[in-house]
Design a protein around this motif. Structure first.
Motif, mmCIF file in Angstrom:
data_model
loop_
_atom_site.group_PDB
_atom_site.id
_atom_site.type_symbol
_atom_site.label_atom_id
_atom_site.label_comp_id
_atom_site.label_asym_id
_atom_site.label_seq_id
_atom_site.Cartn_x
_atom_site.Cartn_y
_atom_site.Cartn_z
ATOM 1 N N ALA B 119 -29.262 51.394 -0.432
ATOM 2 C CA ALA B 119 -29.096 52.682 0.227
ATOM 3 C C ALA B 119 -29.202 52.366 1.680
ATOM 4 O O ALA B 119 -28.333 52.938 2.342
ATOM 5 C CB ALA B 119 -30.090 53.542 -0.123
ATOM 6 N N SER B 120 -30.011 51.550 2.306
ATOM 7 C CA SER B 120 -30.201 51.616 3.711
ATOM 8 C C SER B 120 -29.015 50.961 4.421
ATOM 9 O O SER B 120 -28.406 51.741 5.438
ATOM 10 C CB SER B 120 -31.530 50.901 3.963
ATOM 11 N N LEU B 121 -28.443 49.602 3.790
ATOM 12 C CA LEU B 121 -27.284 49.159 4.525
ATOM 13 C C LEU B 121 -26.021 50.405 4.480
ATOM 14 O O LEU B 121 -25.421 50.190 5.125
ATOM 15 C CB LEU B 121 -26.990 47.897 3.714
ATOM 16 N N ARG B 122 -25.925 51.100 3.170
ATOM 17 C CA ARG B 122 -25.030 51.636 3.010
ATOM 18 C C ARG B 122 -24.959 52.953 4.105
ATOM 19 O O ARG B 122 -23.976 53.207 4.599
ATOM 20 C CB ARG B 122 -24.846 52.168 1.545
ATOM 21 N N ALA B 123 -26.075 53.404 4.180
ATOM 22 C CA ALA B 123 -26.492 54.614 5.089
ATOM 23 C C ALA B 123 -26.013 54.285 6.457
ATOM 24 O O ALA B 123 -25.430 54.672 7.161
ATOM 25 C CB ALA B 123 -27.674 55.178 4.901
ATOM 26 N N ALA B 124 -26.573 52.891 7.046
ATOM 27 C CA ALA B 124 -26.392 52.546 8.185
ATOM 28 C C ALA B 124 -25.064 52.282 8.446
ATOM 29 O O ALA B 124 -24.485 52.576 9.519
ATOM 30 C CB ALA B 124 -27.319 51.396 8.598
ATOM 31 N N THR B 125 -24.314 51.766 7.498
ATOM 32 C CA THR B 125 -22.912 50.980 7.605
ATOM 33 C C THR B 125 -22.058 52.386 7.967
ATOM 34 O O THR B 125 -21.304 52.676 8.701
ATOM 35 C CB THR B 125 -22.409 50.357 6.312
ATOM 36 N N LEU B 126 -22.322 53.440 7.099
ATOM 37 C CA LEU B 126 -21.504 54.779 7.151
ATOM 38 C C LEU B 126 -21.818 55.500 8.490
ATOM 39 O O LEU B 126 -21.005 56.041 9.301
ATOM 40 C CB LEU B 126 -21.779 55.649 5.878
ATOM 41 N N ALA B 127 -23.184 55.323 8.896
ATOM 42 C CA ALA B 127 -23.229 55.801 10.306
ATOM 43 C C ALA B 127 -22.539 55.186 11.316
ATOM 44 O O ALA B 127 -21.782 55.868 12.249
ATOM 45 C CB ALA B 127 -24.775 55.758 10.575
ATOM 46 N N VAL B 128 -22.422 53.656 11.319
ATOM 47 C CA VAL B 128 -21.764 52.992 12.182
ATOM 48 C C VAL B 128 -20.201 53.397 12.164
ATOM 49 O O VAL B 128 -19.487 53.636 13.235
ATOM 50 C CB VAL B 128 -21.685 51.649 12.265
ATOM 51 N N GLN B 129 -19.721 53.547 11.007
ATOM 52 C CA GLN B 129 -18.366 53.741 10.829
ATOM 53 C C GLN B 129 -18.094 55.328 11.458
ATOM 54 O O GLN B 129 -17.077 55.498 12.147
ATOM 55 C CB GLN B 129 -18.292 53.992 9.313
ATOM 56 N N SER B 130 -19.355 55.976 11.493
ATOM 57 C CA SER B 130 -18.981 57.471 11.951
ATOM 58 C C SER B 130 -19.013 57.388 13.335
ATOM 59 O O SER B 130 -18.428 58.333 14.255
ATOM 60 C CB SER B 130 -20.099 58.487 11.665
ATOM 61 N N TRP B 131 -19.648 56.391 14.143
ATOM 62 C CA TRP B 131 -19.652 56.336 15.628
ATOM 63 C C TRP B 131 -18.191 56.057 16.098
ATOM 64 O O TRP B 131 -17.792 56.700 16.766
ATOM 65 C CB TRP B 131 -20.261 55.193 16.274
ATOM 66 N N VAL B 132 -17.365 55.179 15.166
ATOM 67 C CA VAL B 132 -16.000 54.881 15.623
ATOM 68 C C VAL B 132 -15.178 56.041 15.316
ATOM 69 O O VAL B 132 -14.449 56.428 16.183
ATOM 70 C CB VAL B 132 -15.550 53.809 14.989
#
Lengths: 384, 661
Positions: B119-132
């Motif tokens: 979950a943590s990796l997924r959440a962080a990944t999606l957050a970074v994707q959202s920066w872009v």
């Protein structure tokens, strides 16, 4: 109304995508543990793969043992991490902040930004719907587009061309009008009326000069209806423009013979005749400072005319003046009038050219030059 | 209303992506499960919103709603339906919206299917994707909004650039975009892992399917673009090394390197630092490509300087993402624990070699693409770097790489035996030599390099086959058991072999089409004949023809072999009337894998016309090979072990070995 409801629904759905997981996951099991099991799952899978590969003989026993040791080491490390990890404290303040963002920032932010960027009052305007609206609600542009569409599908509809042609004239697009008249004549056959209008459109498109094509059209119209006034009027104008003064005078005179003086075109014809030095109007030429300009009748006639006729008449007059000034020269006032006329007609290039010529003519005469320059400055024309 | 709803959906997506950028990341760092749980549903919501927005724009195109500036500028009511749809992304604003759509699409995929990811990796990944995502939606709203309106709608649009009115170009950009924007998710995974400080073998495994997916689409997209240029531009070339092509080729090279280094990371927990760097670089090159294509820098550096709003915006985004991620990398990478060791001669070693060459090749393309731009900016001097530069730099780098390709998969992990590996490849080597000799016999010593090239291609192809055959020991265990074992091979093994085989096929196409091409450029009068590679072409004359929105002069040619008519070919020169733009339509006759290519030049008096005729042996293999590569990638994704969306392992205390299969 529907629009705002849909916007509200979209916003609510977006907010829910934040709020629902926030509320639901409170019941979930410990995340850290779940995470580590995701970790170990991968390593267990890898172990199983090694076993399977070995079983199938895809790898050597030695390699399999080495791989297993390595994966086991990773598995142990992951396990250790799992036990060593502390469960993160769940901050209530953070949660509340998250809820506030979903409930306040999201709707206000997006709504405000949309009001700044969007045009909520502007309805969709699909072309098909615009074209099929009842005619009375539509602008001329739309109606024309509709007819154009119809004509591009049925290019053999002569009636359609003859309907759209005068509309083009009124819209100030004489070229399209001429094309439409040509099509109408081709499909419906020539009539004096169509030929005359065709010639007129060509003339207007050509800045009031009666071209050879236009002249031919007027001649065909006269052939079809020898008594018609309008084509003869233009033919006379053409003769004048060609510099065949004698013949022009004859034409104008014959045209004016027995004409009803209340007709709108008569004063124009008389003015043209006078310009050519014909007899009928000779006495009216003013003396002294007064310049020959359009008479009150002419102006009245012009205001009765359609826009095209007026444009044709005015540009015809201006061209006449220009030719005369070029050929025989004239007073500074006449030059000024020519320049002003061009600039009023929106023909900046010609105005500039006339200005240049005028400066050349009055190069020695400082007071005239001063007036010319002053006028040019006022009208914003730049000659060279 | 639809248009405005689309506009609102985009704005709402922007606000939502801002929230998504922050909350899940905070959750991941603080290990707050509730904040992390936001990420997946919001990623899906973001996709739905942007998709709505895109659909609204498409609806405006379909209904020719000229009150939308973008539609008015790029569409026309008389355009065929397919080009109304492709017109949506055939312009700057629409294409950036497509870009964002693909960004959120990959986010939603991870949100929806990435249940096996912690979950943590997924959440962080999606957050970074959202920066872009947030950055690019802001770019759209601030500088390139496709939803701008005109109150007084014009009655007709300006039409689409005729060169874009082609079926190939209608579908090629979306494919290419899925590829190169797809690498954003790898980038997000990398940045998230750096932030969370966990980068291990498991990470590589979670990232792998996404990288593969992006790579497959990019491969297919580049191949289609190349084929389009081949038949549309009329010169018979299939790759021009022009900056737009290079812009998509650089991420491909880096992405290919990434795929290979991620294998090492997954299997051996090694090359971590390098793999993460590659993940960052790959997407950075995608961003750079977007900047080059979208800012107008390529058409003219000076045009860019006079209207810099868009370009500067992308440039800022570029610096922010690349600079930020590299800074993060410099800070976090030294803390990573190095994993498994290996000897130089080993599978890992071979993959490192692959990475070295691919990276060097990327650098070569990078320099060739950007050097002229830089020179123009600094000195104002205009140079063009063309094929000769790339042939001298890129070409030599590929040769050792291709020689090494078959060795990689047959080497053992950790410590390999080059001699044993070579022994397995004897057969492949023998066949390659035979192919060399055969080519020599066929074409003689005229072109000495060509037979070697053919040999190299055959070496790669047979090497790929040998690899799969030795893995199942077909010759030792007999046919029936061998086939059974063949079926039992994991998808990733098949994927490797198929993709490597595809590389060989493409190389074969490139070598034969460039070395043995025959061409005639001549002026033909009606009735003239020309003979080429056994084909006899008769020019029958030029006839004008009228299309829906163009006029064309069609040349009629009859192709005969040995007196019998094989084909009528009709190349043409078109003039699109709305924009007064001429295009060349080549006629292509395919026979087996070879093609006869015919295009018209200028017309002369008395019905004569300039004609270019090419015979390109095996040219289609270039694109067929790419398709095989992409197919290999798909097979690899389909590997059950990588398949995502399996029942959540997190729910289970001990995953059963069956699920692990």
């Amino acid at each position: 109304m529907m629009f705002w409801i849909l916007i509200a629904v979209m916003t609510a759905a977006a907010a829910l995508s934040i709020l629902v997981p926030l509320a639901r996951s409170a019941r979930r099991e410990d995340p850290v543990e779940a995470e580590q099991t995701a970790d170990t799952a991968v390593y267990r899978q890898q172990l199983a793969e090694v076993d399977r590969d070995l079983e199938r003989g895809l790898i050597e026993t030695e390699a399999a043992v080495a791989a297993r040791t390595e994966i086991a080491r990773r598995l142990l490390a992951a396990d250790e991490r799992q036990h060593g990890a502390e469960t993160g404290s769940k901050s209530g303040a953070l949660l509340r902040l998250a809820m506030v963002t979903a409930l306040v920032f999201l709707p206000l932010g997006s709504f405000g930004l949309y009001l700044y960027l969007g045009s909520p009052d502007l309805p969709d305007q699909p072309l098909f719907a615009r074209l099929s609206e009842p005619a009375e609600n539509q602008s001329v542009d739309v109606l024309v587009a509709r007819v154009e569409r119809h004509l591009s599908e049925n290019p053999q509809d002569g009636q359609g061309w003859s309907v759209v042609a005068p509309v083009y004239m009124r819209m100030g697009n004489p070229k399209a009008a001429a094309n439409a008249y040509a099509n109408a004549i081709r499909l419906l056959g020539a009539t004096a009326q169509l030929e005359t209008d065709f010639g007129e459109a060509l003339t207007v498109a050509n800045d009031g000069i009666v071209s050879a094509d236009a002249q031919a059209a007027f001649e065909r119209a006269v052939a079809l209806e020898p008594g018609a006034v309008k084509p003869r009027f233009f033919l006379a104008l053409a003769l004048g423009q060609e510099g065949k003064s004698e013949e022009a005078i004859a034409s104008w005179s014959s045209l004016l013979e027995g004409a009803d003086p209340s007709e709108a075109w008569v004063p124009v014809a008389q003015a043209e005749l006078a310009k050519l030095g014909g007899t009928q109007m000779a006495g009216r030429l003013g003396s002294g400072e007064a310049l020959p300009g359009p008479s009150a009748e002419e102006v009245a006639a012009a205001s009765d005319m359609t826009d095209q006729d007026r444009t044709a008449m005015i540009s015809g007059m201006v061209e006449g003046l220009a030719e005369r000034l070029d050929d025989t020269g004239g007073s500074v006032d006449e030059w000024l009038r020519l320049i002003r006329a061009y600039s009023v007609l929106g023909e900046g290039d010609k105005a500039a050219a006339a200005l240049t010529k005028a400066r050349k003519v009055f190069a020695e005469d400082t007071s005239s030059l001063g007036r010319i320059n002053e006028m040019a400055e006022k009208a914003g024309i730049e000659g060279s | 209303m639809i248009v405005e709803l689309g506009h609102y959906a985009l704005v709402l997506a922007f606000a939502l992506s801002l929230i998504q950028s922050v909350l899940p990341m905070v959750g991941a760092v603080r290990e707050d499960s509730r904040l992390m749980a936001i990420a997946p549903p919001v990623s899906v919501a973001l996709f739905v919103l942007v998709a709505l927005s895109f659909a609204a724009l498409t609806a405006a195109y379909l209904s020719s709603d000229f009150s939308v500036v973008n539609v008015w500028e790029n569409s026309h009511s008389a355009k065929p339906l397919i080009y109304k749809i492709s017109g949506v992304w055939g312009n700057h604003e629409g294409s950036v919206l497509l870009w964002v759509l693909i960004l959120v699409f990959f986010g939603a995929l991870v949100g929806f299917f990435g249940t096996n990811i912690p979950a943590s990796l997924r959440a962080a990944t999606l957050a970074v994707q959202s920066w872009v995502t947030a950055g690019f939606i802001l770019f759209i709203l601030a500088t390139s909004n496709p939803f701008n309106r005109i109150a007084e709608a014009p009655l007709e649009g300006n039409g689409l650039n005729p060169i874009l009115q082609d079926i190939g170009l209608a579908i090629h950009p979306p494919l290419l975009y899925v590829g190169y924007v797809g690498f954003s998710i790898t980038f997000s995974f990398a940045v998230a892992a750096l932030i969370l400080g966990r980068l291990d073998a498991a990470w590589a495994r979670w990232v792998r399917p996404w990288t593969l997916l992006a790579w497959v689409f990019l491969t297919a997209g580049i191949a289609m673009g190349s084929y389009w240029a081949y038949y549309e531009l009329g010169w018979g070339g299939w790759w021009f090394w022009d900056p737009v092509e290079n812009a998509s080729f650089m991420p491909w090279l880096a992405g290919t390197a990434l795929l290979h280094s991620a294998i090492v990371m997954e299997k051996r927990d090694a090359l971590k630092v390098w793999t993460v760097l590659l993940a960052i670089f790959t997407f950075s090159l995608s961003l750079l490509g977007t900047f080059l294509v979208r800012s107008g820098v390529l058409t003219s550096v000076h045009a860019f300087a006079t209207d810099p709003e868009r370009g500067v915006f992308i440039l800022v985004l570029l610096c922010l993402f690349i600079g930020g991620s590299l800074t993060l990398y410099a800070w976090r990478a030294p803390m990573l624990k190095q994993g498994g060791l290996f000897a130089p001669i080993s599978r890992e070693g071979a993959l490192v070699l692959n990475n070295l060459f691919l990276t060097a090749a990327t650098v070569a393309v990078f320099v060739g693409t950007l050097y002229p731009l830089a020179l123009d900016v600094i000195t104002g001097e205009k140079i063009s770097v063309g094929a000769p530069f790339f042939n001298l730099t890129f070409g030599p780098l590929m040769i050792p790489l291709l020689i090494a390709v078959p060795f990689g998969p047959v080497l053992a992990w950790k410590r390999g035996d080059l001699l044993a590996a070579s022994q397995r490849l004897y057969a492949a080597f023998g066949i390659a030599i035979l192919a060399c000799l055969f080519t020599l016999w066929l074409w003689g010593f005229e072109r000495v390099m060509a037979p070697l090239g053919v040999g190299l291609a055959v070496w790669v192809m047979t090497g790929a086959m040998v690899e799969i055959l030795t893995r199942v020991k077909l010759f030792e265990v007999g046919l029936s058991r061998g086939f059974a074992r063949l079926k039992g091979l994991p998808g990733s093994a098949w994927g490797t072999s198929i993709a490597h085989f595809g590389v060989g096929v493409t190389v074969l196409g490139i070598v034969t089409a460039s070395a043995f091409q025959e061409e005639r450029i001549l002026t033909m009068k009606p009735g003239d004949n020309v003979e080429l590679s056994g084909y006899e072409l008769t020019f029958d004359g030029v006839v004008p023809r009228k299309g829906p929105n163009y006029r064309e002069d069609v040349g009629h040619f009859t192709v005969r072999t040995g007196g019998t008519i094989v084909e009528k070919m009709e190349p043409s020169k078109r003039l699109y009337t709305a924009r007064q733009m001429p295009t060349t339509e080549a006629a292509i006759m395919t026979s087996w894998f070879s093609q006869l290519y015919l295009s018209l030049g200028e017309g002369r008096d008395n019905g004569a016309v300039d004609v270019r005729v090419y015979f390109k042996p095996l040219v289609t293999l270039i694109w067929i090979g790419c398709m095989i590569m992409a197919f290999g990638g798909l097979v690899s994704i389909a590997d059950r072990r990588l398949r995502v969306g399996a029942p959540k392992p997190a729910r289970r205390a001990t995953p059963s070995p069956q699920a692990a299969e």
